[in-house]
Write a protein that holds these residues in place. Structure first.
Motif, short mmCIF file in Angstrom:
data_model
loop_
_atom_site.label_atom_id
_atom_site.label_comp_id
_atom_site.label_asym_id
_atom_site.label_seq_id
_atom_site.Cartn_x
_atom_site.Cartn_y
_atom_site.Cartn_z
N LEU A 314 0.86 -1.19 0.00
CA LEU A 314 0.00 0.00 0.00
C LEU A 314 0.89 1.24 0.00
N SER A 315 0.57 2.20 -0.84
CA SER A 315 1.40 3.40 -0.91
C SER A 315 0.56 4.60 -1.34
N PHE A 316 1.09 5.78 -1.06
CA PHE A 316 0.46 7.01 -1.55
C PHE A 316 1.56 8.02 -1.80
N SER A 317 1.22 9.16 -2.36
CA SER A 317 2.25 10.17 -2.63
C SER A 317 2.39 11.07 -1.41
N TYR A 318 3.63 11.22 -0.91
CA TYR A 318 3.87 12.09 0.25
C TYR A 318 3.76 13.58 -0.12
#
Ligand SMILES: C[S@@+](CC[C@H](N)C(=O)[O-])C[C@H]1O[C@@H](n2cnc3c(N)ncnc32)[C@H](O)[C@@H]1O
Length: 350
Positions: A314-318
């Motif tokens: 799971l990832s998102f843009s910081y």
């Protein structure tokens, strides 16, 4: 007159005394050792074979559930690359006020049920993590049935981009369908160690697009305190491998001016969202600021941006801001692996 025979002297070495003393020793050890942090645990483990065994068992149980039974499901650590069994932090399922010094939290013995004899349940983060922030306002609704993700009674003029959920100010109950993010984590997750990125949060089941995953829980900081901590974290990172989890959320007015700034630090106290890594292509999570009635501050919640399969990270843009000029020493290499990878992690200009 019959003489009473003197009481029989009990010898300390009797088997029953030894059993009793051993039981007491184990009981005390099991009461105290789960409160220790990894450094203290390592010191205790060196004192004798028995405490070394108890410490090993605590370490094993800690690796089975990062959430310490405070979520609906266990969230285990998996590490096949080095000897680190778990990451240590204080768990809170909700936002909490900044805490100094950080409280202690019971973690790692087998009988991990909150409220059990070995783990008394008090209403604070140091015990059961039930300490949520709810700076109360007057708003709320009188609905009995609300729509999922939006209740028409809860729109804030000028802040339409912030989602609304029912809350303590509403007439509906806790089973209202417009409280999706208030029922804890209900998808299977795990925390996997990666050689380059450290710990990473993974899906452990198929998660359908739009499903709620978790909120970004941690300590709510003033901007001054966020700047102070960010300086400390930057220094720590320059001398050792150190992962911080301080997130600054800015909510903008349509004019582009920042109107709301929230600093959430999950480094010392937080939930599993502190393990979500950055991806330059935006990742597979979408973030939504959600306000529930009765709470003055919105919460940052993660939802699946698309269907996510089991074993997917799971990832998102910081963010978009990268380190430039004189601050280049502080930059962190990005290993997101996406074809859009910028090469360095976004930085927070606190
Ligand atoms: C919020 S933490 C995420 C969990 C972290 N990996 C850990 O081990 O605790 C943020 C830190 O993770 C690491 N990180 C996050 N995304 C990364 C990426 N794409 N490439 C390399 N490191 C990353 C950086 O050290 C960053 O400061």
């Amino acid at each position: 007159m019959q003489r009473e025979s003197p009481p029989k002297k009990r010898c300390l070495g009797e088997a029953s005394d030894i059993i009793l003393a051993t039981k007491l020793f184990f009981r005390c050890a099991n009461l105290i050792i789960p409160w220790l942090n990894p450094q203290e645990l390592a010191v205790v483990a060196q004192t004798c074979k028995t405490l070394s065994l108890i410490s090993k068992s605590i370490t094993f149980h800690r690796s089975l559930d990062a959430a310490r039974s405070l979520e609906n499901l266990s969230i285990p650590f998996h590490n096949s690359i080095d000897s680190q069994r778990y990451a240590y932090f204080i768990y809170t399922p909700f936002q909490i006020p900044a805490s100094s010094p950080p409280p202690r939290q019971w973690w790692g013995a087998a009988a991990n049920e909150c409220g059990s004899e070995s783990r008394p349940c008090f209403d604070s983060v140091s015990e059961c993590g039930r300490f949520g922030v709810s700076l109360v306002d007057e708003s709320g609704c009188e609905c009995e049935r609300c729509e999922v993700g939006y209740c028409k009674c809860l729109a804030f003029v000028g802040m339409e981009e912030i989602g609304n959920e029912c809350g303590s100010g509403c007439g509906c109950g806790s089973d209202c369908s417009n409280r999706v993010t208030q029922k804890g984590i209900s998808v299977s997750l795990k925390i996997v160690r990666d050689e380059k990125k450290g710990w990473c949060l993974y899906a452990d089941q198929l998660i359908k697009q739009g499903q709620f995953i978790c909120e970004y829980a941690g300590e709510l900081l003033t901007t001054d305190e966020a700047r102070r901590r960010q300086n400390i974290y930057d220094k720590l990172r320059s001398t050792q491998s150190f992962a911080s989890a301080l997130l600054v959320i800015r909510e903008h007015l349509p004019s582009g001016q920042a109107c709301l700034r929230i600093n959430i630090d999950a480094t010392r106290i937080g939930n599993v969202s502190r393990f979500i890594n950055h991806s330059c292509d935006g990742g597979n999570l979408s973030t939504v600021l959600l306000r529930s009635s009765g709470a003055l501050l919105p919460r940052l919640c993660f939802f699946a941006a698309r269907d996510i399969i089991a074993e997917e990270e799971l990832s998102f843009s910081y963010g978009d801001v990268r380190v430039t000029g004189e601050n280049r020493d502080n930059k962190l290499n990005c290993c997101c692996g996406s074809s859009y990878c910028f090469g360095t992690l976004p930085c927070e200009n606190t």
